[in-house]
Design a protein around this motif. Structure first.
Motif, PDB file in Angstrom:
ATOM      1  N   LYS A 190      51.441  74.913  70.557  1.00  0.00           N
ATOM      2  CA  LYS A 190      51.711  75.700  69.457  1.00  0.00           C
ATOM      3  C   LYS A 190      53.049  74.808  68.108  1.00  0.00           C
ATOM      4  N   SER A 201      63.032  82.346  64.386  1.00  0.00           N
ATOM      5  CA  SER A 201      63.848  83.155  64.306  1.00  0.00           C
ATOM      6  C   SER A 201      63.403  84.934  64.653  1.00  0.00           C
ATOM      7  N   GLU A 261      72.240  84.612  60.006  1.00  0.00           N
ATOM      8  CA  GLU A 261      72.098  83.280  60.291  1.00  0.00           C
ATOM      9  C   GLU A 261      71.600  82.211  59.442  1.00  0.00           C
TER      10      GLU A 261
END
Ligand code: NAD
Length: 498
Positions: free
Chosen positions: A175, A228, A383
């Motif tokens: 995916k 993430s 981040e």
């Protein structure tokens, strides 16, 4: 559906699915929608996994010699089509062509490694472990494994996992990120051309709906995720709750420590390359530079000079740095520039004023440099995943290490110094999974494994290398004897070795 629809890849052919949902795919250098990607529903995922499960038993029983032949053919085809894959990456991700070609090359290295699968999969044998008894261990595949990848390396990250998972005898459902889905389809097509049976590599496009369906699907044995940190954490927790083996690689905030004895030109070159390459959209990008007193001012001056010479623009025009992946992401990164100014950091280079060599509609943001950043500022704690480099000052080596180790992330780090003892001490003391010594982006070669510590990786196994083989196989220990007929009597005691 239009001619520009990007479909799933099931049973060795394109398949639009039944969901009727699509997502826009952009050319980030023009801001134009270039295609629509099909987004899978739960039942589409079920269809894809069922196809992969159907293909699994035959692939598992295919000889190592035949599996190896497929990987060698895939290696040759991927090398031949590297330019095409790189062009697809640049068209949907935006990174400059040379950088995209580098990503394909690093992915190829994992295919090289997987070509040695005969050696990687061989088990152990102990003759006469007990009288007349031999014990041996064998490695067997898991079944259908899912690979869920991020937007920033649309070919390399799938290639961290696909070759080894397939070599080990598993079927794979990939995916990819819905932002740049085309490279994964090229890989699936090349695998088919290399002789991989239909169903062994399936690509299903989608968003959270597809990920949730994969994590809950009873026929998925294991999940390799990269993305993430919040999503990685949730994928790890959900996947393991469903009884799956999960490795979930998360986000990063990578520090580069520059000691006073470092070669400052080397360090400045490295900081600019690792901070702004791929527009800072790399999990191994350097986003925090820790200058140990007294080198800060001189280092910042050298970095600023180099930034002034960088060309931001369309990745097909030979520029140094491309656009960001979407307008939304560009705006989010730009909001950090505002936040940095508001929190009192010194803005040395402002990427918002860049004049790109490209279409004005592209998702542009030039290299941005902040100095005098402190650990409480959001430009340091978060981040950002864009071309924003923060310089912090540390009074000593010890203070620098303390700062790095206080970060919740632990993906990569680098130290620049000419002092071997200091470098060795750093390698030992720093709480980070991958360390570079005068190397700014220490991505390990394919026969070592890739993975961070702390909030940069959930699970025990790193990607590729021997960790990859361990992750995609389970071991079975066999204890065997061939006694003479009639030599046994009934024994109820626990078997002892003799
Ligand atoms: P992301 O977490 O948004 O998406 C990653 C994958 O998860 C995609 O396939 C996406 O479709 C899916 N996804 C997104 N949101 C989801 C949700 N809420 N639930 C379930 N699935 C979801 O990451 P990204 O923006 O595509 O990639 C950038 C991030 O990936 C950065 O944080 C970067 O540091 C990280 N990354 C880490 C590594 C590593 O090796 N540690 C490597 C590359 C990228």
């Amino acid at each position: 559906m239009t001619g520009n629809d990007i479909t799933h890849w099931v049973d060795g052919a394109g398949w639009a699915g039944t969901a009727g949902r699509t997502g826009d795919v952009y050319d980030p250098a023009t801001g134009q929608v270039t295609a629509r990607v099909c987004l899978a529903s739960e039942s589409d995922v079920d269809h894809a996994v069922t196809s992969a499960a159907r293909a699994y038993p035959r692939w598992r029983d295919t000889s190592l010699a035949r599996r190896t032949a497929v990987l060698f053919a895939f290696r040759r085809l991927l090398a031949e089509h590297a330019g095409e894959v790189a062009a697809a990456i640049t068209a949907e991700h935006g990174k400059v062509l040379d950088d995209a070609a580098g990503e394909v090359q690093r992915g190829l290295e994992v295919v090289d490694f997987a070509c040695g699968l005969g050696h990687l999969l061989k088990g152990d044998f102990t003759e006469n472990a007990s009288s007349g008894i031999d014990v041996y261990s064998i490695r067997q595949p898991l079944g259908v494994v899912a690979v869920i990848s991020p937007f920033n390396f649309p070919a390399m990250v799938p290639l961290w996992f696909l070759p080894l998972a397939i070599a080990c005898g598993n079927s794979v459902v990939l995916k990819p990120s819905e932002k740049d889905p085309s490279a994964s389809l090229l890989l699936a097509r090349l695998l088919r051309e290399a002789g991989l049976p239909d169903g062994v590599c399936t690509v299903v496009h989608g968003d959270r709906v597809a990920v949730d369906a994969l994590l809950a699907h009873p026929d998925i044995a294991a999940v390799s995720f990269v993305g993430s940190t919040p999503v990685a954490r949730s994928v790890y927790e959900t996947g393991t709750r469903h009884g799956k083996r999960v490795q979930a690689l998360g986000g990063a905030k990578n520090h580069m420590v520059v000691l006073p004895d470092a070669d400052l030109d080397l360090a400045a070159d490295a900081a600019v390359g690792a901070g702004f390459g791929s527009a800072g959209e790399r999990c191994m990008a350097i986003s925090a530079l820790v200058a140990v007193d007294p080198v800060g001012d001189e280092l910042v001056e050298r970095i600023a000079k180099r930034i002034g010479a960088l060309r931001t623009g369309d990745g097909r025009r030979g520029c140094d740095m491309g656009p960001l992946v979407t307008a939304e992401h560009r705006d989010r990164v730009a909001s950090y520039v505002e936040a940095g100014i508001a929190s009192g950091a010194t803005l040395v280079a402002d990427g918002r004023s860049v004049i790109p060599d490209g279409d004005p509609g592209g998702f542009w943001l030039g290299p941005t440099l902040f100095d005098h950043v402190t650990p409480d500022m959001s430009i340091y704690t978060d981040e950002i995943f864009g071309p924003v480099l923060s310089v912090l000052r540390a009074p000593s080596y010890e203070a620098a290490v303390e700062l790095v180790n206080a970060s919740p992330y632990g993906n990569g780090t680098a130290i620049f110094t000419t002092d071997g003892r200091a470098a060795r001490r750093y390698q030992n003391e720093v709480e980070v999974g991958m360390v570079g010594i005068n190397v700014p982006i220490p991505v390990p070669v394919a026969y070592h494994s890739f993975g961070g510590w702390k909030a940069s990786l959930f699970g025990d196994a790193h990607a590729y290398g021997t960790h990859g083989v361990d992750f995609y196989t389970r071991t079975k220990a066999v204890t065997s004897r061939w006694p003479d007929p009639g030599s046994d009597g009934v024994q109820l005691g626990f078997p002892r070795n003799s």
